[in-house]
Design a protein around this motif. Structure first.
Motif, mmCIF file in Angstrom:
data_model
loop_
_atom_site.group_PDB
_atom_site.id
_atom_site.type_symbol
_atom_site.label_atom_id
_atom_site.label_comp_id
_atom_site.label_asym_id
_atom_site.label_seq_id
_atom_site.Cartn_x
_atom_site.Cartn_y
_atom_site.Cartn_z
ATOM 1 N N ARG A 55 0.999 -1.073 0.041
ATOM 2 C CA ARG A 55 0.083 0.001 0.071
ATOM 3 C C ARG A 55 0.908 1.307 -0.228
ATOM 4 N N GLU A 56 2.069 1.354 0.713
ATOM 5 C CA GLU A 56 2.921 2.421 0.838
ATOM 6 C C GLU A 56 3.787 2.516 -0.682
ATOM 7 N N GLY A 57 3.584 1.627 -1.346
ATOM 8 C CA GLY A 57 4.332 1.355 -2.683
ATOM 9 C C GLY A 57 6.010 1.394 -2.408
ATOM 10 N N ALA A 58 6.259 0.829 -1.415
ATOM 11 C CA ALA A 58 7.492 0.518 -0.825
ATOM 12 C C ALA A 58 8.416 -0.453 -2.009
ATOM 13 N N TYR A 59 7.651 -1.463 -2.634
ATOM 14 C CA TYR A 59 8.558 -2.301 -3.502
ATOM 15 C C TYR A 59 8.598 -1.676 -5.044
ATOM 16 N N ASP A 60 8.022 -0.524 -5.147
ATOM 17 C CA ASP A 60 8.376 0.133 -6.468
ATOM 18 C C ASP A 60 9.797 0.191 -6.645
ATOM 19 N N ASN A 61 10.396 -0.004 -7.826
ATOM 20 C CA ASN A 61 11.699 0.162 -8.248
ATOM 21 C C ASN A 61 12.832 -0.663 -7.395
ATOM 22 N N ALA A 113 6.585 -21.195 -3.440
ATOM 23 C CA ALA A 113 6.341 -20.572 -2.105
ATOM 24 C C ALA A 113 7.073 -19.301 -1.935
ATOM 25 N N LEU A 114 6.225 -18.399 -1.152
ATOM 26 C CA LEU A 114 6.823 -16.921 -0.911
ATOM 27 C C LEU A 114 7.387 -16.890 0.518
ATOM 28 N N ALA A 115 8.430 -16.464 0.699
ATOM 29 C CA ALA A 115 8.673 -16.717 2.213
ATOM 30 C C ALA A 115 9.701 -15.173 2.379
ATOM 31 N N ALA A 116 10.192 -15.163 3.764
ATOM 32 C CA ALA A 116 10.868 -14.194 4.260
ATOM 33 C C ALA A 116 12.233 -14.291 4.294
ATOM 34 N N ALA A 117 13.204 -13.389 3.852
ATOM 35 C CA ALA A 117 14.467 -13.690 4.253
ATOM 36 C C ALA A 117 14.777 -13.184 5.655
ATOM 37 N N ARG A 118 15.938 -13.535 5.970
ATOM 38 C CA ARG A 118 16.413 -13.164 7.287
ATOM 39 C C ARG A 118 18.022 -13.310 7.361
ATOM 40 N N ILE A 119 18.463 -12.625 8.614
ATOM 41 C CA ILE A 119 20.010 -12.817 8.927
ATOM 42 C C ILE A 119 20.037 -14.082 9.594
ATOM 43 N N GLY A 120 21.223 -14.566 9.682
ATOM 44 C CA GLY A 120 21.681 -15.932 10.188
ATOM 45 C C GLY A 120 21.357 -16.285 11.485
ATOM 46 N N ASP A 121 21.488 -17.627 12.054
ATOM 47 C CA ASP A 121 21.037 -17.925 13.416
ATOM 48 C C ASP A 121 21.951 -17.410 14.625
ATOM 49 N N GLU A 122 23.366 -17.029 14.059
ATOM 50 C CA GLU A 122 24.108 -16.556 15.130
ATOM 51 C C GLU A 122 23.610 -15.250 15.586
ATOM 52 N N GLU A 123 23.361 -14.396 14.882
ATOM 53 C CA GLU A 123 22.748 -13.045 15.160
ATOM 54 C C GLU A 123 21.226 -12.928 15.414
ATOM 55 N N ASN A 124 20.552 -14.155 14.933
ATOM 56 C CA ASN A 124 19.227 -14.166 14.943
ATOM 57 C C ASN A 124 18.570 -15.330 15.226
ATOM 58 N N PRO A 125 18.792 -15.916 16.555
ATOM 59 C CA PRO A 125 18.523 -17.364 16.852
ATOM 60 C C PRO A 125 17.027 -17.329 16.977
ATOM 61 N N ASP A 126 16.047 -16.637 17.030
ATOM 62 C CA ASP A 126 14.666 -16.748 17.151
ATOM 63 C C ASP A 126 14.120 -16.546 15.609
ATOM 64 N N LYS A 127 14.900 -16.428 14.497
ATOM 65 C CA LYS A 127 14.687 -16.755 13.153
ATOM 66 C C LYS A 127 13.656 -15.621 12.928
ATOM 67 N N ALA A 128 13.710 -14.369 13.403
ATOM 68 C CA ALA A 128 12.713 -13.231 13.022
ATOM 69 C C ALA A 128 13.165 -12.916 11.551
ATOM 70 N N SER A 129 12.140 -12.316 10.920
ATOM 71 C CA SER A 129 12.017 -12.026 9.444
ATOM 72 C C SER A 129 12.588 -10.895 9.134
ATOM 73 N N ASP A 130 13.311 -10.491 8.005
ATOM 74 C CA ASP A 130 13.692 -9.377 7.319
ATOM 75 C C ASP A 130 12.183 -8.727 7.207
ATOM 76 N N PRO A 131 11.859 -7.441 7.406
ATOM 77 C CA PRO A 131 10.711 -6.696 7.192
ATOM 78 C C PRO A 131 10.361 -6.258 5.855
ATOM 79 N N ILE A 132 11.217 -6.281 4.948
ATOM 80 C CA ILE A 132 11.105 -6.114 3.477
ATOM 81 C C ILE A 132 11.430 -7.258 2.519
ATOM 82 N N GLU A 133 12.633 -7.813 2.653
ATOM 83 C CA GLU A 133 13.074 -8.897 1.657
ATOM 84 C C GLU A 133 12.399 -9.979 1.622
ATOM 85 N N PHE A 134 11.910 -10.616 0.562
ATOM 86 C CA PHE A 134 11.165 -11.764 0.272
ATOM 87 C C PHE A 134 11.813 -12.520 -0.969
#
Length: 218
Positions: A55-61, A113-134
């Protein structure tokens, strides 16, 4: 009076249930074609975040900045010129990670499948997702005996329907239980194949830019 209240309460409940059952689809227009994804209601945080960005137009370009043939195509990690500063501002506004909503084996890394990218387990043990990258899965085909390797103590036995999907349609089972799958491709496989077949260079970046022109909720 009580009857009116009961009818009103029933109506509110029905509207709430309808909202939860609504299927959201998003159409992406790229410089190599269109594709459409549907979003899963089983992953509401990722669904709502994705819809908000559209809705924000964030993915344009924004670019498909990482492309690996027979694996996946990934977007949202960079923008084309002259939109780099806009992208940095976008990242600053959306810097908070999305808590993981991993629903394996209900949702898994089948082809499309559409999925969310994320940084690795060492920095992100809870496997939280990047808010933008897919990313969108392409994957490979597997034999049943090969899929045994993915039946770990954590994942348990792979359901028969999941095995069948990986054997007949393909996917990336090693990503299951590691990344949040929050949707799937429903149209535009030819476009995704065009993207995955593009020649790449360092860091799997396409040598010729592939970018999103626009995204809209259908």
């Amino acid at each position: 009076m009580f009857r009116r209240f009961l009818l009103f309460t029933t109506l509110l409940f029905s509207l709430s249930a309808l909202a939860q059952e609504q299927e959201y689809q998003v159409e992406f227009k790229t410089n190599v074609g269109k594709f459409t994804v549907k979003l899963y209601n089983e992953t509401p945080r990722h669904r709502d975040n994705f819809l908000s960005l559209v809705r924000e137009g964030a993915y344009d370009n924004l670019l498909f900045h990482r492309v690996i043939k027979n694996f996946m195509v990934q977007a949202g990690g960079d923008a084309r010129e002259p939109y780099k500063k806009r992208y940095e501002a976008l990242k600053a506004r959306h810097s908070e990670m999305i808590p993981a909503e991993i629903r394996y084996p209900q949702l898994y890394h089948k082809r499309g499948a559409l999925a969310a990218a994320r940084i690795g387990d060492e920095e992100n043990p809870d496997k939280a997702s990047d808010p933008i990258e897919f990313y969108i899965v392409i994957g490979e085909f597997f034999l049943e005996k090969e899929l045994k390797a993915y039946e770990t103590e954590e994942r348990g036995e792979m359901p028969a329907e999941v095995k069948q999907q990986y054997m007949t349609e393909g996917g990336t089972p090693h990503l299951d239980n590691e990344y949040t799958v929050f949707g799937e491709l429903v149209d535009g496989f030819k476009t995704i194949d065009k993207i995955q077949n593009r020649e790449t260079g360092e860091n799997n970046r396409p040598l010729k830019e592939i970018y999103i022109i626009s995204a809209k909720i259908l």
